[in-house]
Scaffold this motif. Structure first.
Motif, PDB file in Angstrom:
ATOM      1  N   PHE A  50       0.812  -1.208   0.000  1.00 18.52           N
ATOM      2  CA  PHE A  50       0.000   0.000   0.000  1.00 18.52           C
ATOM      3  C   PHE A  50       0.846   1.259   0.000  1.00 18.52           C
ATOM      4  CE2 PHE A  50      -2.642  -3.305   1.755  1.00 18.52           C
ATOM      5  CZ  PHE A  50      -3.807  -3.157   1.023  1.00 18.52           C
ATOM      6  N   ASN A  51       0.402   2.254  -0.754  1.00 14.95           N
ATOM      7  CA  ASN A  51       0.974   3.598  -0.755  1.00 14.95           C
ATOM      8  C   ASN A  51      -0.045   4.512  -0.099  1.00 14.95           C
ATOM      9  OD1 ASN A  51       3.349   3.063  -2.228  1.00 14.95           O
ATOM     10  ND2 ASN A  51       2.269   3.267  -4.163  1.00 14.95           N
ATOM     11  N   GLY A  52       0.431   5.394   0.748  1.00 17.33           N
ATOM     12  CA  GLY A  52      -0.468   6.328   1.413  1.00 17.33           C
ATOM     13  C   GLY A  52      -0.511   6.029   2.891  1.00 17.33           C
ATOM     14  N   SER A  53      -1.157   6.887   3.601  1.00 19.77           N
ATOM     15  CA  SER A  53      -1.288   6.731   5.033  1.00 19.77           C
ATOM     16  C   SER A  53      -2.526   5.894   5.331  1.00 19.77           C
ATOM     17  CB  SER A  53      -1.404   8.111   5.693  1.00 19.77           C
ATOM     18  OG  SER A  53      -1.606   7.953   7.067  1.00 19.77           O
ATOM     19  N   VAL A  54      -2.317   4.690   5.782  1.00 18.19           N
ATOM     20  CA  VAL A  54      -3.430   3.810   6.120  1.00 18.19           C
ATOM     21  C   VAL A  54      -3.772   4.071   7.587  1.00 18.19           C
ATOM     22  CG1 VAL A  54      -4.269   1.439   6.194  1.00 18.19           C
ATOM     23  CG2 VAL A  54      -2.634   2.121   4.430  1.00 18.19           C
ATOM     24  N   SER A  55      -4.645   5.062   7.766  1.00 19.22           N
ATOM     25  CA  SER A  55      -4.998   5.524   9.113  1.00 19.22           C
ATOM     26  C   SER A  55      -6.362   5.014   9.563  1.00 19.22           C
ATOM     27  CB  SER A  55      -4.987   7.052   9.139  1.00 19.22           C
ATOM     28  OG  SER A  55      -5.874   7.557   8.163  1.00 19.22           O
ATOM     29  N   ALA A  56      -6.921   4.100   8.787  1.00 13.81           N
ATOM     30  CA  ALA A  56      -8.228   3.535   9.101  1.00 13.81           C
ATOM     31  C   ALA A  56      -8.233   2.098   8.582  1.00 13.81           C
ATOM     32  CB  ALA A  56      -9.328   4.356   8.423  1.00 13.81           C
ATOM     33  N   PRO A  57      -9.215   1.309   8.954  1.00 18.21           N
ATOM     34  CA  PRO A  57      -9.303  -0.036   8.385  1.00 18.21           C
ATOM     35  C   PRO A  57      -9.397   0.045   6.856  1.00 18.21           C
ATOM     36  CG  PRO A  57     -10.810   0.197  10.231  1.00 18.21           C
ATOM     37  CD  PRO A  57     -10.274   1.569   9.933  1.00 18.21           C
ATOM     38  N   LEU A  58      -8.780  -0.905   6.166  1.00 15.07           N
ATOM     39  CA  LEU A  58      -8.797  -0.890   4.700  1.00 15.07           C
ATOM     40  C   LEU A  58     -10.213  -0.918   4.136  1.00 15.07           C
ATOM     41  CD1 LEU A  58      -5.811  -3.249   3.855  1.00 15.07           C
ATOM     42  CD2 LEU A  58      -5.942  -0.759   3.595  1.00 15.07           C
ATOM     43  N   SER A  59     -11.159  -1.442   4.907  1.00 15.49           N
ATOM     44  CA  SER A  59     -12.546  -1.469   4.449  1.00 15.49           C
ATOM     45  C   SER A  59     -13.154  -0.070   4.372  1.00 15.49           C
ATOM     46  CB  SER A  59     -13.394  -2.356   5.361  1.00 15.49           C
ATOM     47  OG  SER A  59     -13.364  -1.843   6.682  1.00 15.49           O
ATOM     48  N   GLU A  60     -12.478   0.932   4.977  1.00 15.02           N
ATOM     49  CA  GLU A  60     -12.948   2.318   4.931  1.00 15.02           C
ATOM     50  C   GLU A  60     -12.134   3.180   3.964  1.00 15.02           C
ATOM     51  OE1 GLU A  60     -13.035   3.924   8.888  1.00 15.02           O
ATOM     52  OE2 GLU A  60     -14.081   2.174   9.684  1.00 15.02           O
ATOM     53  N   CYS A  61     -11.113   2.594   3.329  1.00 14.19           N
ATOM     54  CA  CYS A  61     -10.214   3.349   2.457  1.00 14.19           C
ATOM     55  C   CYS A  61     -10.594   3.158   0.989  1.00 14.19           C
ATOM     56  CB  CYS A  61      -8.772   2.898   2.661  1.00 14.19           C
ATOM     57  SG  CYS A  61      -8.174   3.133   4.349  1.00 14.19           S
ATOM     58  N   ALA A  62     -10.416   4.222   0.227  1.00 16.33           N
ATOM     59  CA  ALA A  62     -10.700   4.182  -1.206  1.00 16.33           C
ATOM     60  C   ALA A  62      -9.400   3.964  -1.976  1.00 16.33           C
ATOM     61  CB  ALA A  62     -11.334   5.493  -1.647  1.00 16.33           C
ATOM     62  N   VAL A  63      -9.498   3.304  -3.130  1.00 19.31           N
ATOM     63  CA  VAL A  63      -8.355   3.090  -4.017  1.00 19.31           C
ATOM     64  C   VAL A  63      -8.300   4.248  -5.004  1.00 19.31           C
ATOM     65  CG1 VAL A  63      -7.362   1.589  -5.787  1.00 19.31           C
ATOM     66  CG2 VAL A  63      -8.513   0.595  -3.802  1.00 19.31           C
ATOM     67  N   THR A  64      -7.126   4.864  -5.116  1.00 21.17           N
ATOM     68  CA  THR A  64      -6.959   5.955  -6.074  1.00 21.17           C
ATOM     69  C   THR A  64      -6.092   5.552  -7.256  1.00 21.17           C
ATOM     70  OG1 THR A  64      -5.086   6.858  -4.837  1.00 21.17           O
ATOM     71  CG2 THR A  64      -7.280   7.723  -4.301  1.00 21.17           C
ATOM     72  N   GLY A  65      -5.481   4.371  -7.194  1.00 21.81           N
ATOM     73  CA  GLY A  65      -4.682   3.891  -8.319  1.00 21.81           C
ATOM     74  C   GLY A  65      -3.883   2.663  -7.945  1.00 21.81           C
ATOM     75  N   THR A  66      -3.296   2.029  -8.957  1.00 17.74           N
ATOM     76  CA  THR A  66      -2.397   0.901  -8.742  1.00 17.74           C
ATOM     77  C   THR A  66      -1.179   1.070  -9.633  1.00 17.74           C
ATOM     78  OG1 THR A  66      -3.441  -0.470 -10.433  1.00 17.74           O
ATOM     79  CG2 THR A  66      -4.250  -0.726  -8.185  1.00 17.74           C
ATOM     80  N   HIS A  67      -0.060   0.508  -9.185  1.00 14.93           N
ATOM     81  CA  HIS A  67       1.188   0.566  -9.945  1.00 14.93           C
ATOM     82  C   HIS A  67       1.882  -0.773  -9.809  1.00 14.93           C
ATOM     83  CE1 HIS A  67       0.602   4.910  -9.858  1.00 14.93           C
ATOM     84  NE2 HIS A  67       0.364   4.763  -8.577  1.00 14.93           N
ATOM     85  N   PRO A  68       2.456  -1.357 -10.781  1.00 10.31           N
ATOM     86  CA  PRO A  68       2.502  -0.924 -12.176  1.00 10.31           C
ATOM     87  C   PRO A  68       1.185  -1.244 -12.863  1.00 10.31           C
ATOM     88  CG  PRO A  68       3.556  -3.047 -11.978  1.00 10.31           C
ATOM     89  CD  PRO A  68       3.161  -2.621 -10.579  1.00 10.31           C
ATOM     90  N   SER A  69       1.082  -0.889 -14.135  1.00  5.74           N
ATOM     91  CA  SER A  69      -0.094  -1.254 -14.923  1.00  5.74           C
ATOM     92  C   SER A  69      -0.184  -2.773 -14.956  1.00  5.74           C
ATOM     93  CB  SER A  69       0.017  -0.718 -16.347  1.00  5.74           C
ATOM     94  OG  SER A  69       0.079   0.671 -16.344  1.00  5.74           O
ATOM     95  N   LEU A  70      -1.374  -3.290 -14.869  1.00  5.53           N
ATOM     96  CA  LEU A  70      -1.558  -4.740 -14.847  1.00  5.53           C
ATOM     97  C   LEU A  70      -1.805  -5.272 -16.248  1.00  5.53           C
ATOM     98  CD1 LEU A  70      -3.820  -4.958 -11.695  1.00  5.53           C
ATOM     99  CD2 LEU A  70      -1.336  -5.054 -11.849  1.00  5.53           C
ATOM    100  N   ASN A  71      -1.226  -6.421 -16.515  1.00  4.24           N
ATOM    101  CA  ASN A  71      -1.350  -7.066 -17.818  1.00  4.24           C
ATOM    102  C   ASN A  71      -2.355  -8.208 -17.691  1.00  4.24           C
ATOM    103  OD1 ASN A  71      -1.046  -8.430 -20.205  1.00  4.24           O
ATOM    104  ND2 ASN A  71       1.168  -8.629 -20.074  1.00  4.24           N
ATOM    105  N   ALA A  72      -3.461  -8.091 -18.371  1.00  4.91           N
ATOM    106  CA  ALA A  72      -4.512  -9.101 -18.270  1.00  4.91           C
ATOM    107  C   ALA A  72      -4.049 -10.475 -18.753  1.00  4.91           C
ATOM    108  CB  ALA A  72      -5.739  -8.657 -19.057  1.00  4.91           C
ATOM    109  N   SER A  73      -3.041 -10.528 -19.627  1.00  8.31           N
ATOM    110  CA  SER A  73      -2.585 -11.810 -20.158  1.00  8.31           C
ATOM    111  C   SER A  73      -1.382 -12.371 -19.396  1.00  8.31           C
ATOM    112  CB  SER A  73      -2.232 -11.661 -21.640  1.00  8.31           C
ATOM    113  OG  SER A  73      -1.148 -10.765 -21.798  1.00  8.31           O
ATOM    114  N   ALA A  74      -1.038 -11.786 -18.240  1.00  9.84           N
ATOM    115  CA  ALA A  74       0.096 -12.269 -17.461  1.00  9.84           C
ATOM    116  C   ALA A  74      -0.169 -13.681 -16.948  1.00  9.84           C
ATOM    117  CB  ALA A  74       0.373 -11.333 -16.289  1.00  9.84           C
ATOM    118  N   THR A  75       0.880 -14.488 -16.933  1.00 12.59           N
ATOM    119  CA  THR A  75       0.749 -15.839 -16.403  1.00 12.59           C
ATOM    120  C   THR A  75       0.732 -15.795 -14.877  1.00 12.59           C
ATOM    121  OG1 THR A  75       3.138 -16.208 -16.255  1.00 12.59           O
ATOM    122  CG2 THR A  75       2.062 -16.736 -18.368  1.00 12.59           C
TER     123      THR A  75
END
Length: 94
Positions: A50-75
């Protein structure tokens, strides 16, 4: 004439960036919480951090992005060797 060329080049660059971001945005699970996204990515075999300050349970946190870009055809092996960083925004606990 040079203003026209600069404006055209700038528009082209913005259009290309928008198309590139559309592919990236579709690559990570949409909707739900940071906990949902982490569970989904882990179920696919990715390692998650996780990137960012996780100051609450993850069930209360919003996702603003992911890194790296995900490849749908990855094994499965490629996924197991990839750490996906989830950018989160959590409500402050004051």
């Amino acid at each position: 004439m040079s203003k026209f060329i600069i404006a055209t080049a700038a528009f082209g660059a913005l259009a290309a960036a928008a198309l590139g971001l559309a592919g990236t945005a579709a690559a990570f699970p949409q909707g739900g919480t940071a906990a949902d996204t982490a569970a989904s990515l882990a179920a696919e075999g990715y390692r998650v951090a996780f990137n960012g300050s996780v100051s609450a349970p993850l069930s209360e946190c919003a996702v603003t992005g992911t890194h790296p870009s995900l490849n749908a055809s990855a094994t499965r092996a490629e996924k197991e060797n990839t750490t996906v960083f989830i950018d989160v925004s959590c409500p402050s606990k004051d």
